[in-house]
Write an enzyme that holds these catalytic residues in place. Structure first.
Site, PDB file in Angstrom:
ATOM      1  N   HIS A 417      33.602  -3.817 -81.259  1.00  0.00           N
ATOM      2  CA  HIS A 417      32.457  -4.706 -81.061  1.00  0.00           C
ATOM      3  C   HIS A 417      31.650  -4.321 -79.831  1.00  0.00           C
ATOM      4  O   HIS A 417      30.420  -4.326 -79.841  1.00  0.00           O
ATOM      5  CB  HIS A 417      32.938  -6.158 -80.940  1.00  0.00           C
ATOM      6  CG  HIS A 417      31.833  -7.108 -80.601  1.00  0.00           C
ATOM      7  ND1 HIS A 417      31.467  -7.383 -79.299  1.00  0.00           N
ATOM      8  CD2 HIS A 417      30.992  -7.800 -81.396  1.00  0.00           C
ATOM      9  CE1 HIS A 417      30.455  -8.222 -79.305  1.00  0.00           C
ATOM     10  NE2 HIS A 417      30.144  -8.495 -80.560  1.00  0.00           N
ATOM     11  N   ARG A 566      55.951 -16.417 -61.780  1.00  0.00           N
ATOM     12  CA  ARG A 566      55.511 -17.804 -61.781  1.00  0.00           C
ATOM     13  C   ARG A 566      55.486 -18.302 -63.212  1.00  0.00           C
ATOM     14  O   ARG A 566      54.809 -17.732 -64.067  1.00  0.00           O
ATOM     15  CB  ARG A 566      54.119 -17.946 -61.158  1.00  0.00           C
ATOM     16  CG  ARG A 566      53.702 -19.415 -61.013  1.00  0.00           C
ATOM     17  CD  ARG A 566      52.323 -19.549 -60.388  1.00  0.00           C
ATOM     18  NE  ARG A 566      51.278 -19.089 -61.298  1.00  0.00           N
ATOM     19  CZ  ARG A 566      49.992 -18.968 -60.974  1.00  0.00           C
ATOM     20  NH1 ARG A 566      49.615 -19.246 -59.733  1.00  0.00           N
ATOM     21  NH2 ARG A 566      49.110 -18.541 -61.838  1.00  0.00           N
ATOM     22  N   GLY A 688      49.945 -21.314 -52.276  1.00  0.00           N
ATOM     23  CA  GLY A 688      48.740 -21.037 -53.039  1.00  0.00           C
ATOM     24  C   GLY A 688      47.561 -21.519 -52.220  1.00  0.00           C
ATOM     25  O   GLY A 688      47.156 -22.676 -52.315  1.00  0.00           O
ATOM     26  N   ASN A 690      44.409 -21.157 -52.187  1.00  0.00           N
ATOM     27  CA  ASN A 690      43.173 -21.672 -52.791  1.00  0.00           C
ATOM     28  C   ASN A 690      43.303 -23.148 -53.150  1.00  0.00           C
ATOM     29  O   ASN A 690      42.495 -23.989 -52.747  1.00  0.00           O
ATOM     30  CB  ASN A 690      42.820 -20.862 -54.044  1.00  0.00           C
ATOM     31  CG  ASN A 690      42.308 -19.481 -53.702  1.00  0.00           C
ATOM     32  OD1 ASN A 690      41.905 -19.220 -52.575  1.00  0.00           O
ATOM     33  ND2 ASN A 690      42.322 -18.594 -54.671  1.00  0.00           N
ATOM     34  N   ASP A 691      44.324 -23.468 -53.956  1.00  0.00           N
ATOM     35  CA  ASP A 691      44.511 -24.862 -54.370  1.00  0.00           C
ATOM     36  C   ASP A 691      44.862 -25.751 -53.190  1.00  0.00           C
ATOM     37  O   ASP A 691      44.410 -26.897 -53.097  1.00  0.00           O
ATOM     38  CB  ASP A 691      45.603 -24.962 -55.438  1.00  0.00           C
ATOM     39  CG  ASP A 691      45.082 -24.637 -56.833  1.00  0.00           C
ATOM     40  OD1 ASP A 691      43.863 -24.392 -56.955  1.00  0.00           O
ATOM     41  OD2 ASP A 691      45.875 -24.635 -57.787  1.00  0.00           O
ATOM     42  N   CYS A 738      50.437 -16.286 -51.563  1.00  0.00           N
ATOM     43  CA  CYS A 738      49.943 -15.440 -52.653  1.00  0.00           C
ATOM     44  C   CYS A 738      48.469 -15.676 -52.944  1.00  0.00           C
ATOM     45  O   CYS A 738      47.951 -15.222 -53.959  1.00  0.00           O
ATOM     46  CB  CYS A 738      50.766 -15.644 -53.920  1.00  0.00           C
ATOM     47  SG  CYS A 738      50.766 -17.347 -54.533  1.00  0.00           S
TER      48      CYS A 738
END
Length: 799
Positions: A417, A566, A688, A690-691, A738
């Site tokens: 495609h 994880r 983590g 970011n969170d 991480c």
């Protein structure tokens, strides 16, 4: 004529290529070859455009669809486009088909059964839009096809699903950009006897790499043909000279997987036997037989053609299952002067370093900044004029493709495609770099500047200002390259990884192990189906086998260095995108904070799926003997959740000990505040960032309005991290990170090391740099300690 115009069903031998308005390009072409040509075409019938319009009118869907499309203000907004299209598809699939239309489709299926002498024959059902396959547009892969369907009720159901596929994200976006009004488009479904393909492929009556119409192209793979269009398997590539009818170019690529039919209906992916993986999927004699059909079809139609074929496993007979006009070279006026200029590109390798080679899918020359995208959800980050680098460009990526200066993919062939649509959009495109010895997503990183010569299938490093200006070639040979060395560090530098196929390549990096392997990649790339759906279908072993295969590949490559897997952390909307997911997933307005991570694992609705993940882990450790595998639990909200989940893990035979660790993501404020209580259930934590930063600051980093406030270096975040390390170390637990912060901000790495962090886990492209940074910061700390004259940080990190 009036009967044909209003009929719900027409047979192939009643159709001609002039009937595009009745049954679309695909069905009319099958009819043309059946009624007017001497080429082998599996017999069948087509539902008509009139039937589709009758369905939409009788069910009252036209008005609803128009209202939803009118409310779609921004087709470039992927989320808005996706939501609108899903609503439309759900309406169509949920509507009741008019009884007389359903009866006509079933009666025709019964007649087909009589004509071929088989009870409930297996059929393939392919969508054929009335604007599809016309010379000025290519809708390759935009509507659905269904293979190995059996029984009248299932045929009716798939026809209705074909109707809904007129409103996939990619089809709706593409029609909008090509200015095809919704009202002008209708859909036919071609119901055709199923070829039990042991091989299949695509053919062009012109060499689509360079427009040479003295040659034709045959691409083939093992199994059913869906994987060649999706770009999942790179095909064997043959170029045949039309005059001599001899193969003048051959590229046989290793093919490890194939899509096969199930005896009772449906399809499944299987591994190609080892002894066949490196062999041609069709013989040279079959290539020449197909070339004869290509020439015959091109002569009959009077234009360049794009065709599909299948090789029947029972009879070893070749069948033509689709034919349509080729949409680029047939329209392009090839200017000889431009061709001559392009010939200079052949020597342009002397001007810059060749980074990768691939198949020249859509010719052209372009330069730009690389943007590597591994996941369709990230396409909104793609900017106008960037060079898109990805594993394979699926149809869902059309919005990003449209903005690209050029496209480079690891996988795929000349007829996938990505290749077809790139040619139609006249975007330079190189596919299948992996088949030519280099994986583009490994070689490049976002921000690299490259020059793409898609006529010759070469990508150069940097911006080559003039491909005509020759420079003295760089003599790479004979250069003395100093070996890289990395100082040992007390703080371990680990690596984040998603794709197990990259493990072997990255295993040579100076990483101390895998700090984060994301299980989600295995679901979206290899499994594709919801775990509860597979359980209900009686195939739970698919989860265990495919997870263990991917996990073991990484564990084996990295051994004896440790790796941390994880466990699954999809949100409900992401699970819903897996096959069968709609049935099991709730609609959550804020699924980032919804049913995810640990809260799923002990839930009676999901626990059996979680146990399959644990069974896969156990298989890797016990059957494969890879004891370097450890696990990590994501998004644990409460101490009670930690207790419940670790109890389930233990009951499944995975017991914490010297060679098996259970870690926990520290990404919620409660993980920090109650670390002293979480400690009893885990061996350590991985931050983590970011969170954690988002939840501490109450700031959605994906919301442009407040995203400037998002900063992992905020003092509140740093205090939380410092507290976690202190609380964990008090009970002998380790702490890792991480998130992205150590990669983006070296000074943040310095803070982490001074706070006593045990591990820093970064993406592969940052391992070497982080390793050097960590060594530098540790040496600085020792020097400051020895001299007592180091810089003092006045910030108070205690709370």
């Amino acid at each position: 004529m009036s009967d044909r115009n209003t009929a719900n069903v027409l047979w192939f031998d009643e159709l001609h290529r002039s009937d595009v308005n009745l049954v679309g390009g695909k069905s009319s072409s099958l009819g043309e070859m059946t009624s007017s040509m001497d080429v082998p075409v599996p017999y069948g019938y087509a539902t008509t455009a009139a039937a589709y319009r009758y369905f939409m009118e009788a069910t009252g869907l036209n008005k609803k669809v128009n209202e939803l499309l009118d409310g779609l203000q921004d087709y470039e907004n992927s989320d808005q486009l996706r939501d609108t299209c899903k609503q439309i598809r759900d309406l169509i699939v949920g509507a009741k088909m008019p009884d007389d239309l359903a009866k006509d489709i079933k009666d025709a299926y019964a007649s087909l059964s009589e004509k071929v002498g088989q009870a409930d024959p297996f059929v393939a059902i392919r969508s054929s839009a009335t604007a599809e396959d016309l010379p000025d547009a290519s809708f390759a892969g935009q509507q659905e096809s269904y293979l190995n369907i059996k029984g009248a009720d299932d045929v009716v159901d798939r026809v209705q699903q074909c109707y809904s596929s007129l409103f996939t994200d990619r089809a709706t976006y593409y029609r909008h950009k090509q200015q095809f009004p919704y009202e002008k488009v209708a859909l036919s479904a071609a119901i055709q006897m199923m070829v039990f393909s042991k091989s299949s492929g695509v053919m062009f009556s012109v060499n689509v790499a360079n427009g040479d119409d003295t040659k034709l192209v045959v691409d083939s793979i093992r199994g059913l043909g869906e994987y060649i269009v999706l770009g999942k398997v790179t095909p064997n590539h043959f170029v045949v000279d039309k005059e001599s009818m001899k193969i003048v170019e051959k590229n046989v690529v290793k093919q490890t997987v194939e899509l096969t039919r199930l005896p009772g209906g449906g399809t499944k992916e299987e591994k190609v036997p080892e002894d066949l993986q490196d062999k041609q999927s069709i013989t040279d004699e079959q290539v020449i037989e197909l070339a004869g059909y290509v020439k015959k079809i091109e002569k009959h139609y009077g234009c360049y053609m794009d065709m599909e074929f299948a090789l029947d496993s029972n009879t070893n007979r070749l069948w033509i299952v689709q034919a349509r006009p080729e949409t680029v070279w047939s329209q392009r006026n090839k200017d000889k002067n431009n061709d001559d200029d392009g010939d200079e590109n052949v020597v342009s390798e002397s001007d810059a370093k060749v980074m990768v080679r691939g198949l020249p899918a859509s010719p052209g020359l372009s330069s730009g900044t690389v943007h590597v995208i591994d996941d369709p959800k990230d396409i909104d980050q793609f900017k106008q004029g960037e060079v898109l680098v990805t594993v394979m460009t699926s149809p869902d990526w059309v919005p990003a493709m449209k903005k690209a200066a050029a496209i480079i993919t690891n996988n795929g062939g000349m007829t996938c495609h990505a290749a077809i649509v790139s040619r139609e959009m006249q975007i330079p495109c190189i596919v299948g770099t992996e088949s030519r010895g280099a994986t583009a997503t490994d070689v490049f990183k976002t921000g690299d500047v490259v020059t793409v010569d898609a006529k010759n299938g070469v990508v150069y490093e940097g911006k080559v200002s003039s491909m005509l200006k020759k420079a003295a070639p760089e003599q790479a040979g004979g250069q003395v390259v100093a070996a890289e060395t990395f100082a040992p560090t007390a703080t371990r530098v680990m690596m984040n990884l998603g794709d197990p196929d990259l493990a072997e390549k990255y295993s040579t990096l100076p990483a101390d192990g895998i700090g984060l392997m994301r299980e989600e990649f295995l679901w979206t790339t290899f499994i594709h189906e919801h775990p509860l759906y597979l359980i209900d279908q009686g195939h739970p072993e698919k989860v265990v086998d495919m997870l263990s295969a991917g996990i073991s590949k990484v564990a084996r490559a990295m051994a004896p260095r440790p790796m941390v897997l994880r466990l699954s952390d999809f949100k409900s909307s992401e699970y819903r995108n897996l096959k069968g997911g709609d049935k099991y997933e709730p609609e959550e307005p804020a699924d980032l904070l919804g049913w995810r991570g640990a809260s799923r694992y002990y839930d009676p609705k999901y626990i059996n799926a979680f146990k399959l993940e644990l069974e896969a882990v156990k298989k890797v450790r016990e059957e494969y003997g890879l004891k370097n595998l450890n696990i990590m639990i994501p998004f644990v909200r409460t101490v009670e959740e930690a207790r419940k989940v670790t109890t389930i893990i233990k009951d499944q035979g995975l017991v914490r000990g010297p060679d098996f660790k259970i870690y926990m993501m520290a990404e919620i404020p409660s993980n920090i505040i109650l670390a002293d209580q979480f400690n009893q259930y885990v061996d350590g934590y991985s931050i983590g960032s970011n969170d954690l930063a988002m939840l501490i600051l109450g700031c959605d980093r994906n919301n442009d309005t407040v995203s400037p406030l998002f900063d992992e270096r905020n003092l509140a975040v740093k205090r939380a991290i410092r507290h976690l390390i202190k609380a964990a170390h008090k009970d002998g637990k380790t702490v890792s990170i991480c998130g992205q912060a150590p990669s983006e901000y070296p000074e943040f790495t310095d803070f982490l090391i001074r706070s006593g962090i045990d591990y820093v886990s970064v993406n592969p492209d940052m391992v070497k740099e982080t390793k050097r940074n960590v060594a530098h910061f540790e040496q600085r700390i020792m020097l400051d300690k020895a001299t007592g004259r180091g810089l003092q940080d006045p910030t108070d990190y205690e709370w």
